[in-house]
Motif scaffolding. Structure first.
Motif, mmCIF file in Angstrom:
data_model
loop_
_atom_site.group_PDB
_atom_site.id
_atom_site.type_symbol
_atom_site.label_atom_id
_atom_site.label_comp_id
_atom_site.label_asym_id
_atom_site.label_seq_id
_atom_site.Cartn_x
_atom_site.Cartn_y
_atom_site.Cartn_z
ATOM 1 N N GLN A 72 0.637 -1.130 -0.085
ATOM 2 C CA GLN A 72 0.094 -0.080 0.074
ATOM 3 C C GLN A 72 1.159 1.402 -0.181
ATOM 4 O OE1 GLN A 72 -2.859 0.037 3.255
ATOM 5 N NE2 GLN A 72 -4.174 -1.488 2.035
ATOM 6 N N ASN A 73 0.151 2.283 -0.655
ATOM 7 C CA ASN A 73 0.975 3.665 -0.302
ATOM 8 C C ASN A 73 0.868 4.302 0.696
ATOM 9 O OD1 ASN A 73 -1.725 3.785 -2.230
ATOM 10 N ND2 ASN A 73 -1.264 5.900 -0.895
ATOM 11 N N TRP A 74 1.898 5.358 0.819
ATOM 12 C CA TRP A 74 1.678 6.407 2.034
ATOM 13 C C TRP A 74 0.973 7.586 1.532
ATOM 14 C CZ3 TRP A 74 6.776 8.394 4.707
ATOM 15 C CH2 TRP A 74 7.544 8.716 3.785
ATOM 16 N N TRP A 75 0.618 8.387 2.124
ATOM 17 C CA TRP A 75 0.391 9.636 1.889
ATOM 18 C C TRP A 75 0.641 10.912 2.746
ATOM 19 C CZ3 TRP A 75 -3.257 13.377 4.092
ATOM 20 C CH2 TRP A 75 -3.524 12.856 5.317
ATOM 21 N N THR A 76 0.723 12.090 1.976
ATOM 22 C CA THR A 76 0.841 13.374 2.692
ATOM 23 C C THR A 76 0.203 14.429 2.307
ATOM 24 O OG1 THR A 76 2.788 14.984 3.018
ATOM 25 C CG2 THR A 76 2.537 13.939 1.048
ATOM 26 N N PRO A 77 -0.007 15.581 3.406
ATOM 27 C CA PRO A 77 -0.905 16.684 2.966
ATOM 28 C C PRO A 77 -0.174 17.490 1.861
ATOM 29 C CG PRO A 77 -0.026 16.976 5.239
ATOM 30 C CD PRO A 77 0.056 15.488 4.620
ATOM 31 N N VAL A 78 1.043 17.544 1.920
ATOM 32 C CA VAL A 78 1.937 18.748 1.112
ATOM 33 C C VAL A 78 2.017 17.969 -0.148
ATOM 34 C CG1 VAL A 78 3.095 19.399 3.298
ATOM 35 C CG2 VAL A 78 4.155 17.473 1.853
ATOM 36 N N SER A 79 2.640 18.751 -1.136
ATOM 37 C CA SER A 79 2.986 18.333 -2.350
ATOM 38 C C SER A 79 4.047 17.008 -2.595
ATOM 39 C CB SER A 79 3.689 19.318 -3.339
ATOM 40 O OG SER A 79 5.110 19.656 -2.913
ATOM 41 N N SER A 80 4.095 16.396 -3.615
ATOM 42 C CA SER A 80 4.731 15.257 -3.659
ATOM 43 C C SER A 80 6.235 15.415 -3.548
ATOM 44 C CB SER A 80 4.366 14.435 -5.090
ATOM 45 O OG SER A 80 4.561 15.311 -6.245
ATOM 46 N N GLY A 81 6.601 16.502 -4.497
ATOM 47 C CA GLY A 81 7.966 17.363 -4.280
ATOM 48 C C GLY A 81 8.267 17.601 -3.191
ATOM 49 N N THR A 82 7.510 18.336 -2.228
ATOM 50 C CA THR A 82 7.879 18.669 -0.774
ATOM 51 C C THR A 82 8.101 17.466 0.099
ATOM 52 O OG1 THR A 82 6.697 20.772 -1.121
ATOM 53 C CG2 THR A 82 7.151 19.975 1.116
ATOM 54 N N GLN A 83 7.283 16.339 -0.168
ATOM 55 C CA GLN A 83 7.531 15.341 0.426
ATOM 56 C C GLN A 83 8.964 14.671 0.435
ATOM 57 O OE1 GLN A 83 5.271 11.783 -0.484
ATOM 58 N NE2 GLN A 83 5.267 11.100 1.536
ATOM 59 N N ALA A 84 9.540 14.862 -0.781
ATOM 60 C CA ALA A 84 10.971 14.186 -1.098
ATOM 61 C C ALA A 84 11.722 15.393 -1.122
ATOM 62 C CB ALA A 84 10.904 13.514 -2.556
ATOM 63 N N GLN A 85 11.634 16.541 -0.250
ATOM 64 C CA GLN A 85 12.412 17.713 -0.204
ATOM 65 C C GLN A 85 13.830 17.683 0.039
ATOM 66 O OE1 GLN A 85 11.249 21.055 2.062
ATOM 67 N NE2 GLN A 85 11.342 22.361 0.333
ATOM 68 N N TYR A 86 14.714 18.395 -0.595
ATOM 69 C CA TYR A 86 16.270 18.329 -0.199
ATOM 70 C C TYR A 86 16.694 19.707 -0.327
ATOM 71 C CZ TYR A 86 15.914 19.276 -5.390
ATOM 72 O OH TYR A 86 15.680 19.844 -6.632
ATOM 73 N N GLY A 87 18.206 19.568 0.368
ATOM 74 C CA GLY A 87 18.703 20.755 0.701
ATOM 75 C C GLY A 87 19.989 20.528 1.133
ATOM 76 N N ASP A 88 20.794 21.658 1.391
ATOM 77 C CA ASP A 88 22.378 21.740 1.744
ATOM 78 C C ASP A 88 22.598 21.520 2.892
ATOM 79 O OD1 ASP A 88 23.325 21.765 -1.000
ATOM 80 O OD2 ASP A 88 22.558 23.967 -0.929
#
Length: 453
Positions: A72-88
């Motif tokens: 089964q999938n999980w879910w999030t209220p935010v965007s799919s890109g934000t769910q996988a957000q990245y940074g330095d």
């Protein structure tokens, strides 16, 4: 029509939560709650997906292929890109482009500002990361599933236009993944190449423009929602300024694919790039070229469905992650319809969405590179849930061949390293794992001549 103003203080708080919560194993938090200003969740927000083996070695999911497992999938209220957000977050060399991914549920997003858990990273569920492995997940984004034909998000018309351009066609589900682990060399800030992870992902029947009873209009068009390490200037979202010291977690956005022209065009990216001061096709080309995840033209390999129609993968994606010692990598494909014919019968096996993932042998053969593929089940079988996923694990042998161990201990090989994710649980007369186990000799598979891996 709903207009939602951006809360800049909330964005900063969420960035802190994301930064503080980086972990190398799954962290069980709290199941998220829906954002009330977004469109309601669908009744099938969390659904079953089925993993198949290409036993017939013909490149399509058809009768005779073997069902391996389900998830089964999980879910999030935010965007799919934000769910996988990245940074330095590690203070990496500012001249380097590799950054860090840490997908999580964003359960903190809908908490009120005064809630004591608003800044608590343990309130979220974090996807595990692991050296020398690729971790996949199916997901659902409430934000992506807004009705972008009428919904407006942002504090100005320009912001709303850009957001609509970025998010259109992302109703449905997502496929995301994380490669490697940024803790691979925690003492080094330098980015030393350690290998390459290549994949090809194609989608059959991923598009859908239809009305979903009791929910509303659905517009699904598979597309890249997140690609690590794209151009950090051209890829910035509207109004963002990159500064590794003060703004390391600004959102980046890949170029938008034009599904009519079958290319990355200026027309599909005009609003955001113009607003950011970059005008012309050359900037779109530069941004698309920087992406490690990019869309390509449809794929047809000469196969037919049950009605004699061409079996076409309408959406095709090339993934090439250049791995370095100090970060991980990742990507997200959004806008997966999850479509299946309402009158589906097993003999209509072509009338459903199918995702085909192919891992080239070279990805598995490089010394110190990928040797394990993991899919996460967020609730289909006992003991798994939205906060405690079950692992479905595939391994690579020394020759770069993917295999899976059945519950009876039999090795099941995957021809051409192909894995299918389907909506329907079976196709006519599928081979059964029970028979594989009883035989005690593993699964003997025909090889197709001339198929490259």
């Amino acid at each position: 029509m709903v207009t939602l103003r951006l809360n800049k203080a909330l964005v900063v708080v969420l960035g802190v939560v994301l930064c503080a919560g980086l972990v190398s194993q799954v962290s069980a938090g709290v199941v998220p709650t829906a954002e009330p200003t977004y469109r309601d969740l669908r009744t099938d927000t969390v659904r079953d997906w089925y993993i198949f083996n290409d036993s017939m070695t013909d490149g399509i999911l058809d009768p005779g292929d073997t069902r391996i497992d389900q998830m089964q999938n999980w879910w999030t209220p935010v965007s799919s890109g934000t769910q996988a957000q990245y940074g330095d977050w590690q203070g990496l060399d500012g001249n380097q482009y590799d950054r860090i991914s840490a997908p999580h549920s964003w359960s903190t997003f809908t908490l009120p500002a005064g809630d004591p858990n608003k800044n608590n990273p343990d309130y979220n569920t974090w996807l595990p990361r692991e050296p020398n492995a690729i971790h996949f997940y199916m997901g659902y984004s409430q934000f992506d599933n807004n009705e972008w034909q009428t919904y407006q998000y942002g504090e100005s018309q320009t912001v709303r236009d850009v957001q609509t351009e970025n998010s259109s066609g992302r109703n449905g589900w997502v496929l995301g993944w994380v490669v490697n682990d940024y803790m691979n060399d925690p003492n080094s800030k330098q980015q030393i190449p350690i290998g390459t992870a290549k994949m090809n992902v194609v989608v059959h029947n991923g598009k859908l423009d239809a009305n979903i009873a009791g929910w509303g209009a659905n517009h699904s068009d598979p597309q890249v929602s997140s690609s690590n390490d794209l151009d950090r200037v051209l890829g910035l979202d509207l109004g963002c300024v990159y500064d590794p010291n003060t703004n390391p977690n600004r959102p980046w956005h890949p170029a938008k694919w034009d599904s009519n022209a079958l290319a990355y065009t200026w027309a599909a990216n005009e609003k955001r790039m113009t607003a950011n001061g970059f005008v012309g096709q050359s900037y779109v080309n530069q941004l698309a070229d920087s992406q490690e995840v990019k869309e390509q033209v449809p794929v047809y390999e000469g196969q037919k469905d049950q009605d004699g129609n061409d079996y076409i993968y309408d959406d095709s994606f090339s993934i090439i992650h250049n791995l370095v010692n100090s970060t991980d990598d990742g990507g997200v494909l959004a806008g997966l319809s999850g479509w299946i014919d309402p009158n589906f019968e097993p003999n209509q096996w072509g009338d459903q969405q199918v995702i085909r993932i192919q891992i080239p042998r070279e990805t598995l053969l490089d010394e110190g590179n990928i040797n394990k593929i993991v899919f996460h089940d967020f609730g289909s079988l006992g003991g798994s849930s939205q906060i405690a996923p079950r692992d479905i694990t595939f391994y690579a042998d020394p020759n770069g061949n993917l295999f899976w161990m059945s519950p009876t201990g039999a090795r099941v090989d995957f021809p051409d390293n192909i894995i299918y994710i389907a909506v329907a649980p079976n196709v006519p007369e599928p081979m059964t794992l029970g028979l594989v186990g009883l035989g005690g000799i593993g699964l003997i598979l025909r090889r197709r001549n001339g198929r490259a891996a």
